[in-house]
Design an enzyme around this catalytic site. Structure first.
Site, short mmCIF file in Angstrom:
data_model
loop_
_atom_site.label_atom_id
_atom_site.label_comp_id
_atom_site.label_asym_id
_atom_site.label_seq_id
_atom_site.Cartn_x
_atom_site.Cartn_y
_atom_site.Cartn_z
N SER A 55 0.80 -1.22 0.00
CA SER A 55 0.00 0.00 0.00
C SER A 55 0.83 1.27 0.00
O SER A 55 0.37 2.30 -0.48
CB SER A 55 -0.98 0.00 1.18
OG SER A 55 -0.32 -0.32 2.38
N HIS A 73 -5.47 -3.16 -2.76
CA HIS A 73 -5.16 -2.20 -3.83
C HIS A 73 -5.12 -2.83 -5.21
O HIS A 73 -5.02 -2.12 -6.21
CB HIS A 73 -3.83 -1.50 -3.55
CG HIS A 73 -3.82 -0.78 -2.24
ND1 HIS A 73 -4.27 0.52 -2.10
CD2 HIS A 73 -3.46 -1.19 -1.00
CE1 HIS A 73 -4.16 0.88 -0.84
NE2 HIS A 73 -3.68 -0.14 -0.15
N LYS A 85 -11.76 0.98 -1.63
CA LYS A 85 -10.75 1.54 -2.54
C LYS A 85 -11.32 1.56 -3.96
O LYS A 85 -12.19 2.37 -4.24
CB LYS A 85 -9.44 0.80 -2.34
CG LYS A 85 -8.90 1.23 -0.98
CD LYS A 85 -7.80 0.45 -0.38
CE LYS A 85 -7.45 1.07 0.96
NZ LYS A 85 -6.98 0.13 1.93
#
Ligand code: PLP
Length: 390
Positions: free
Chosen positions: A176, A204, A236
């Site tokens: 990250s 992610h 996200k």
């Protein structure tokens, strides 16, 4: 007076490590209003620009009309509603796993999965740069806990040799704060040869990697045998909130029985699951967002290298600029902000000491012209940074 909180706060301030919360006064997107200032932002994790997408908002609204606003109870009591169930089935199909289980946040999914799988007498091995929630989960589990060198299969192997009990190897899919991706084919081989299980937190990677946005599992073509525990978060690239664990029937049933952060919490609002169902279909089917994002990433890297910035080994939307000193990272962030650009400085303890950076993130909602504005501002500000010992 035993708690000298003031002294601890002052110490943190003196070390350039004091944290503040910028107040967002607009919806999420490239153009935001923060603390009264209009800014062009390069720091959200809304990688596909779905957090404020009209169809996702409409799905949320329709979900609230149909199902109300609150989950009302935990999943095991009477809080597991039809939209939650449909979303779990859609996420299982999307990841190619028999089942998926919805959690309220990624933090809780990680705590829940690790603590349900290992305990006293077992072993958990983690990449040094794993997300804080995974490291916390390892400590909380009570298993023997050891961290291997970043993305280093040999370092993992040494620890696998000494492991006791059930052994869980845990890694971020996309790291990250660095943007690089785990060397999963190698980790899979090492873990399988020692009978350990691999767990990947791909917060992610989902939405950004793989032809259909299936993340590192799709990118490397890893099925259930290779990668038994797959975690994704929904806050996200999905643009909503929550998280899921995908895996076998037995894995998911074990989490339902034993994962305390799943059991002892209220289910997420069902309307949120309706919104995520919509964002899942946009994420999976509308490839143009990933293609546009890839072009922006290439544009940014070319431009940043021409300026002489130190980039990291990343082809993902996370494109940190390594600065080193926390004070200088703050200074560069401030200079950009004076020019109308919001890029967050990331400092220890979030990253190792001496590796403070600006964490630039790109999203499919950015335009090439906006990326060029960032590059122009960096070209202007970077040479103005004071030397470390000034
Ligand atoms: C953001 C993040 C989480 C936490 O997910 P939330 O849903 O925000 O709690 C977990 N793991 C990684 C790698 C993350 O980046």
């Amino acid at each position: 007076m035993t708690f000298d909180l003031r002294a601890r706060l002052e110490q943190r301030r003196a070390a350039d490590l004091y944290r503040q919360r910028p107040l967002l006064q607009s919806p999420q997107g490239p153009e935001v209003v923060v603390d009264g200032q209009a800014l062009l932002a390069f720091c959200s994790n809304d990688y596909l620009g779905l957090a404020n997408h009209p169809e996702v908002i409409a799905a949320w609204r329709a979900g609230a009309e149909r199902w109300g606003v609150g989950g009302g109870a935990s999943h095991l009591v009477v809080g597991h509603s039809t939209p939650h169930h449909e979303l779990e089935e859609a996420l299982a199909a999307f990841t190619g796993r028999p089942r998926a289980l919805l959690f309220t946040t990624g933090y809780m999914a990680n705590l829940g999965a690790v603590t349900a799988l290992v305990g006293q007498g077992d072993t958990v091995l983690q990449d040094r740069l794993n997300h804080a929630s995974l490291l916390d989960a390892g400590l909380l589990s009570g298993a023997r806990f050891s961290r291997y060198l970043h993305n280093d299969a040999d370092s993992l192997d040494k620890r696998l040799g000494k492991a006791e009990g059930n052994t869980l190897v845990v890694t971020d899919g996309v790291f990250s704060m660095d943007g690089d991706i785990a060397d999963l084919p190698e980790l899979v081989t090492r873990a399988r040869s020692k009978g350990a299980w691999l767990m990947v937190d791909d917060a992610h990677g989902f939405g950004t990697l793989g032809r259909h946005g299936g993340g590192v599992a799709e990118h490397f073509g890893l099925g259930l045998e290779d990668l038994p525990v797959l975690v994704g978060t929904l806050g996200k690239a999905f643009g909503t909130a929550g998280a899921f664990v995908a895996g076998s029937e037995d894995l998911i049933e074990s989490l339902v029985q034993f994962a305390r952060p799943y059991i002892y919490t209220t289910s997420q609002p069902p309307a949120l699951a309706c919104a995520t169902l919509k964002s899942l279909s946009l994420l999976r089917d509308e490839h143009w967002r990933r293609e546009h994002l890839a072009a922006l990433i290439a544009q940014f890297r070319r431009g940043a290298e021409a300026i002489g910035l130190q980039l990291m080994d990343s082809f993902t939307p996370i494109q940190p600029i390594l600065i080193g000193d926390a004070g200088r990272a703050m200074q560069l962030s401030r200079m950009l902000r004076e020019r109308g650009l919001l890029v967050t400085a990331i400092r220890p303890p979030t990253v190792p000491a001496g590796s403070a950076r600006l964490r630039v993130t790109l999203t499919a909602a950015h335009s090439p012209a906006q990326v060029q504005l960032l590059l122009n501002a960096l070209a202007e500000c970077y040479p103005l940074l004071e030397p470390v010992d000034a």
